[in-house]
Design a protein around this motif. Sequence first.
Motif, PDB file in Angstrom:
ATOM      1  N   UNK A 163     -20.128 -42.588   9.697  1.00  0.00           N
ATOM      2  CA  UNK A 163     -20.283 -41.135   9.571  1.00  0.00           C
ATOM      3  C   UNK A 163     -18.955 -40.417   9.805  1.00  0.00           C
ATOM      4  N   UNK A 164     -18.191 -40.904  10.754  1.00  0.00           N
ATOM      5  CA  UNK A 164     -16.898 -40.288  11.039  1.00  0.00           C
ATOM      6  C   UNK A 164     -15.953 -40.409   9.851  1.00  0.00           C
ATOM      7  N   UNK A 165     -15.973 -41.548   9.173  1.00  0.00           N
ATOM      8  CA  UNK A 165     -15.107 -41.734   8.003  1.00  0.00           C
ATOM      9  C   UNK A 165     -15.516 -40.800   6.874  1.00  0.00           C
ATOM     10  N   UNK A 166     -16.816 -40.675   6.652  1.00  0.00           N
ATOM     11  CA  UNK A 166     -17.292 -39.785   5.580  1.00  0.00           C
ATOM     12  C   UNK A 166     -16.921 -38.339   5.880  1.00  0.00           C
ATOM     13  N   UNK A 167     -17.132 -37.910   7.108  1.00  0.00           N
ATOM     14  CA  UNK A 167     -16.795 -36.540   7.487  1.00  0.00           C
ATOM     15  C   UNK A 167     -15.287 -36.300   7.424  1.00  0.00           C
TER      16      UNK A 167
ATOM     17  N   UNK B 210     -13.458 -26.355  13.157  1.00  0.00           N
ATOM     18  CA  UNK B 210     -13.018 -27.753  13.203  1.00  0.00           C
ATOM     19  C   UNK B 210     -12.814 -28.213  14.642  1.00  0.00           C
ATOM     20  N   UNK B 211     -12.153 -27.396  15.448  1.00  0.00           N
ATOM     21  CA  UNK B 211     -11.912 -27.770  16.839  1.00  0.00           C
ATOM     22  C   UNK B 211     -13.220 -27.956  17.597  1.00  0.00           C
ATOM     23  N   UNK B 212     -14.176 -27.066  17.386  1.00  0.00           N
ATOM     24  CA  UNK B 212     -15.475 -27.196  18.041  1.00  0.00           C
ATOM     25  C   UNK B 212     -16.220 -28.430  17.542  1.00  0.00           C
ATOM     26  N   UNK B 213     -16.144 -28.672  16.242  1.00  0.00           N
ATOM     27  CA  UNK B 213     -16.841 -29.819  15.664  1.00  0.00           C
ATOM     28  C   UNK B 213     -16.282 -31.142  16.169  1.00  0.00           C
ATOM     29  N   UNK B 214     -14.959 -31.248  16.222  1.00  0.00           N
ATOM     30  CA  UNK B 214     -14.340 -32.493  16.685  1.00  0.00           C
ATOM     31  C   UNK B 214     -14.631 -32.750  18.165  1.00  0.00           C
ATOM     32  N   UNK B 215     -14.660 -31.691  18.950  1.00  0.00           N
ATOM     33  CA  UNK B 215     -14.915 -31.874  20.383  1.00  0.00           C
ATOM     34  C   UNK B 215     -16.343 -32.314  20.666  1.00  0.00           C
ATOM     35  N   UNK B 216     -17.262 -31.998  19.750  1.00  0.00           N
ATOM     36  CA  UNK B 216     -18.661 -32.323  19.971  1.00  0.00           C
ATOM     37  C   UNK B 216     -19.108 -33.599  19.265  1.00  0.00           C
ATOM     38  N   UNK B 217     -18.451 -33.945  18.141  1.00  0.00           N
ATOM     39  CA  UNK B 217     -18.956 -35.021  17.304  1.00  0.00           C
ATOM     40  C   UNK B 217     -18.049 -36.248  17.239  1.00  0.00           C
ATOM     41  N   UNK B 218     -16.779 -36.122  17.548  1.00  0.00           N
ATOM     42  CA  UNK B 218     -15.837 -37.228  17.411  1.00  0.00           C
ATOM     43  C   UNK B 218     -15.531 -37.793  18.795  1.00  0.00           C
ATOM     44  N   UNK B 219     -15.583 -39.115  18.897  1.00  0.00           N
ATOM     45  CA  UNK B 219     -15.254 -39.754  20.167  1.00  0.00           C
ATOM     46  C   UNK B 219     -13.790 -39.526  20.521  1.00  0.00           C
ATOM     47  N   UNK B 220     -13.524 -39.507  21.794  1.00  0.00           N
ATOM     48  CA  UNK B 220     -12.171 -39.206  22.249  1.00  0.00           C
ATOM     49  C   UNK B 220     -11.160 -40.224  21.751  1.00  0.00           C
ATOM     50  N   UNK B 221     -11.549 -41.482  21.615  1.00  0.00           N
ATOM     51  CA  UNK B 221     -10.632 -42.518  21.141  1.00  0.00           C
ATOM     52  C   UNK B 221     -10.274 -42.361  19.673  1.00  0.00           C
ATOM     53  N   UNK B 222     -11.101 -41.652  18.893  1.00  0.00           N
ATOM     54  CA  UNK B 222     -10.866 -41.463  17.453  1.00  0.00           C
ATOM     55  C   UNK B 222     -10.460 -40.044  17.110  1.00  0.00           C
ATOM     56  N   UNK B 223     -10.404 -39.189  18.109  1.00  0.00           N
ATOM     57  CA  UNK B 223     -10.204 -37.763  17.851  1.00  0.00           C
ATOM     58  C   UNK B 223      -8.812 -37.463  17.310  1.00  0.00           C
ATOM     59  N   UNK B 224      -7.787 -38.116  17.841  1.00  0.00           N
ATOM     60  CA  UNK B 224      -6.424 -37.854  17.390  1.00  0.00           C
ATOM     61  C   UNK B 224      -6.246 -38.256  15.931  1.00  0.00           C
ATOM     62  N   UNK B 225      -6.772 -39.423  15.556  1.00  0.00           N
ATOM     63  CA  UNK B 225      -6.655 -39.873  14.162  1.00  0.00           C
ATOM     64  C   UNK B 225      -7.398 -38.930  13.226  1.00  0.00           C
ATOM     65  N   UNK B 226      -8.598 -38.517  13.605  1.00  0.00           N
ATOM     66  CA  UNK B 226      -9.391 -37.636  12.740  1.00  0.00           C
ATOM     67  C   UNK B 226      -8.707 -36.281  12.567  1.00  0.00           C
ATOM     68  N   UNK B 227      -8.213 -35.706  13.654  1.00  0.00           N
ATOM     69  CA  UNK B 227      -7.552 -34.400  13.575  1.00  0.00           C
ATOM     70  C   UNK B 227      -6.292 -34.465  12.714  1.00  0.00           C
ATOM     71  N   UNK B 228      -5.485 -35.508  12.901  1.00  0.00           N
ATOM     72  CA  UNK B 228      -4.239 -35.606  12.135  1.00  0.00           C
ATOM     73  C   UNK B 228      -4.519 -35.872  10.662  1.00  0.00           C
ATOM     74  N   UNK B 229      -5.547 -36.662  10.362  1.00  0.00           N
ATOM     75  CA  UNK B 229      -5.879 -36.945   8.959  1.00  0.00           C
ATOM     76  C   UNK B 229      -6.381 -35.700   8.253  1.00  0.00           C
ATOM     77  N   UNK B 230      -7.273 -34.970   8.898  1.00  0.00           N
ATOM     78  CA  UNK B 230      -7.785 -33.732   8.299  1.00  0.00           C
ATOM     79  C   UNK B 230      -6.672 -32.701   8.159  1.00  0.00           C
TER      80      UNK B 230
END
Length: 222
Positions: free
Chosen positions: A15-19, A132-152
């Motif tokens: 789900x994280x990859x799709x989002x 986006x900031x609210x969504x990442x803080x609630x839905x993305x695990x802390x270990x994957x949050x940096x990668x997801x934020x930088x990719x988006x």
Amino acid sequence: MKKDGAGDAFWSRPESRIWTVILLLGTCLLYCTRVAMPICAVAMSARFDWDKKQSGLVLSSFFWGYCLTQVIGGHLSDRIGGEKVLLLSASAWGSITALTPLLIYLGSAHLVLITISRFLIGLLQGVFFPALASLFSQKVRESERAFTCSTVGTGSQQPGELRIFSGDPVDLSFPGKIFSPPASGRTIAAAFAPPRKNRLELAPLAPRLPGKVPNRKRRRGK
């Protein structure tokens, strides 16, 4: 497998990859829409006889709307969810962007209509990054949050890269043709600028002084 408690709120890895891909494309489209008017401003100013003050009004109207919904966007995302805020706002500013070329056919007040549309687009896009900031803080695990934020976040750089693949940037003669945001401003200027006379004309060569012969001819003469 999802864990009990707070872990239920996090996305799974698929789900994280799709989002991440969806939000990356959304960020790219967001910036394409944002830079559409600055690119088209030169051609539209020439078409509608706008002066610098009027062009500046159109361009600045986006940021007047953009700065008003930053805090509101974050608050709404925390209350109802960032997914809903992103979906509603993207649907609204996408529709307004698609209808922007049609505004010139609704009446003679082109400046007012374009200014209002850009203000509304800025108003709706102002909630994007807080959501986006609210969504990442609630839905993305802390270990994957940096990668997801930088990719988006890389989606903000893609409109500039897409310029080399763009075709005809602007056509105001037919209402069905929409502005192509990634198009190069230089291409637009070349398309609408009046033809230059003797563009390829070379400067005349300087006359040679009598008595001076190039060394190459002297050698041949010997």
